[in-house]
Design an enzyme around this catalytic site. Structure first.
Site, short mmCIF file in Angstrom:
data_model
loop_
_atom_site.label_atom_id
_atom_site.label_comp_id
_atom_site.label_asym_id
_atom_site.label_seq_id
_atom_site.Cartn_x
_atom_site.Cartn_y
_atom_site.Cartn_z
N SER A 49 0.83 -1.19 0.00
CA SER A 49 0.00 0.00 0.00
C SER A 49 0.88 1.25 0.00
O SER A 49 1.69 1.44 -0.90
CB SER A 49 -0.95 -0.04 1.20
N ASP B 12 -5.16 -3.54 -2.71
CA ASP B 12 -4.28 -3.13 -1.61
C ASP B 12 -3.54 -4.30 -0.95
O ASP B 12 -4.14 -5.19 -0.38
CB ASP B 12 -5.15 -2.43 -0.56
#
Length: 471
Positions: free
Chosen positions: A174, A316
């Site tokens: 991320s 993510d």
């Protein structure tokens, strides 16, 4: 420079911090503790005996005897010298005996490397260094997810790079994938420019706009092409393999599957050499429910761009594998982990973990309780007579995945406080907040540097020797 050992507010560099730490240790009696060999915390007798033996063999030029003695074991916890309490007392480091022992190991390894092949053959040296590397292991830096707090990683990396302590093995998920991608595609000289105060001051406004477009809540109408163009400003158009050839850094980026019954992936020059780092970062930053899943891009044999696993999409990376310790261990022989941990969801379970083991133990039952509660919620939803809103289902899945993960590491670098309100973690930070986050990253790293330096000295030396033997 701070006027007293208790005043750290005026410290603006690691050199100043170290001066303050030396004063602190002198005033508190911890300098004397470092000099005193005797302690119940480690087997000082065994360490001193082995140190003297290696020193005698090396000084006498007995290369064969030295090689045999080194074969008896090179590891980071000889006589318990790697125990955490040995590094939590003095600010400036651990026992001098441990430092001297590491000094001797370093000089002994160098002596074997420099021994003429008439005494120790190339093949014998290669076999020794291969075994020694496997036994001692390697260090890795892991950069967690955490939205706008990702600027904290910049300060951590800057502090490590300035002390030449940046590991060659780096993972990011991320927000952390952005910094990892930058590290993988820029040389040391380029990094010094990227993280220089002048460059950061000039660039902060643009960087704010960049992270705003990545992290703030927006509709799914934002195109992947637009986001990729923004990432292109920070990360050159390179594959993982090309990046490794340029920098020699093993960059790893976590991505999570968007579909059911698929597993997360750790993208790098070994598993996905032809994948573009840009697309990997894009996927790892795709917050579920905020941006559409991403199809990875790769270069084919002719250097042409094409989809990688076109039937699969990714999101993510922090959702399922924020800190990929097991995968790094398997791929690179990593057994020592440094983590820059900014994921706000983990903070309740990380109350001063390096300094207060009792407090940390008290938080473990709380984490277990929440994890089990979320596991029950995940199972319960399948038996409900009415479907839950998609957003609620996604929230439960994400929280369960986050709490189920392990966030253990040898050295944790964590902000003292959240620094940005929780509700603004996916929003645009001000330039002042950006600079504050980077400064916080540096200052949070300085107290860890003596331990990182000590714990990684042998592995850093091995990194310079192994290429000579094709390892």
């Amino acid at each position: 420079m701070p006027k007293s050992s208790s005043d750290q507010t005026a410290i603006s560099s690691y050199t100043e911090w170290l001066s303050w730490a030396e004063q602190h240790d002198a005033n508190s009696g911890l300098s004397a503790w470092r000099a005193e060999e005797n302690s119940d915390l480690y087997d000082y007798k065994a360490i001193k005996t082995r140190l003297n033996r290696l020193h005698t063999l090396r000084e006498s030029g007995n290369a064969r005897g030295l090689l045999f003695a080194l074969h008896e074991g090179i590891h980071g916890n000889m006589g318990g010298m790697g125990k955490l309490p040995l590094y939590n007392k003095a600010k400036t480091g651990t026992k001098h005996l441990i430092d001297k022992y590491i000094d001797e190991i370093i000089m002994s390894i160098q002596a074997i490397d420099n021994t003429p092949e008439t005494q120790i053959s190339y093949e014998e040296k290669k076999a020794f260094f291969n075994r020694a590397n496997q036994c001692y292991g390697r260090s890795a830096l892991m950069l967690s997810g955490g939205g706008t707090l990702g600027y904290f990683h910049y300060g951590v990396v800057k502090a490590l790079a300035e002390q030449k302590l940046l590991p060659k093995i780096i993972s990011g998920s991320s927000a952390g994938s952005i910094t990892a991608g930058m590290l993988g595609t820029h040389t040391d000289a380029e990094l010094y420019k990227l993280f220089s105060p002048t460059h950061l001051a000039e660039d902060a406004e643009y960087e704010v706009s960049f992270l705003d477009s990545i992290f703030r809540f927006r509709s799914n109408s934002v195109s992947l092409e637009y986001l990729l163009a923004l990432i292109a400003r920070l990360i050159p158009d390179m594959t993982f393999e090309e990046a490794y050839e340029k920098t020699g850094r093993y960059i790893n980026i976590s991505v999570a599957p968007a579909e059911l019954h698929q597993t997360s992936r750790l993208l790098n020059a070994i598993t996905t050499p032809n994948v573009l780092i840009r697309s990997a970062v894009q996927a790892s930053c795709t917050v579920p429910g905020v941006f559409p899943p991403v199809v990875l891009k790769a270069k084919n044999f002719n250097g042409e761009l094409q989809d990688y696993l076109p039937s699969r999409k990714w999101v993510d990376g922090s959702v399922t594998d924020d800190l990929p310790t097991k995968r790094l261990a398997r791929l690179y022989g990593v057994n020592h982990y440094i983590v820059s941990l900014i994921n706000p969801l983990t903070r309740p379970f990380l109350a001063n973990p390096d300094d207060n083991e009792v407090v940390s133990l008290l938080f473990k039952p709380m984490k277990s309780f929440l994890t089990e509660s979320l596991r029950s919620a995940v199972k319960l939803r399948t038996h409900l007579a009415f479907p839950l809103p998609k957003s609620a289902t996604a929230a439960v899945d994400v929280l369960y995945s986050v709490f189920e993960q392990s966030y253990d590491a040898d050295i944790k670098i964590i902000p003292e406080k959240l620094l940005i309100p929780a509700l603004r973690l996916l929003s645009k930070p001000s330039v002042k907040e950006v600079l504050t986050l980077m400064e916080a990253g540096e200052k949070s790293t300085w107290p860890k540097i003596p331990r990182i330096h000590s714990n990684t000295r042998i592995s850093r030396l091995m990194d310079t020797i192994l290429p000579k033997y094709g390892l």
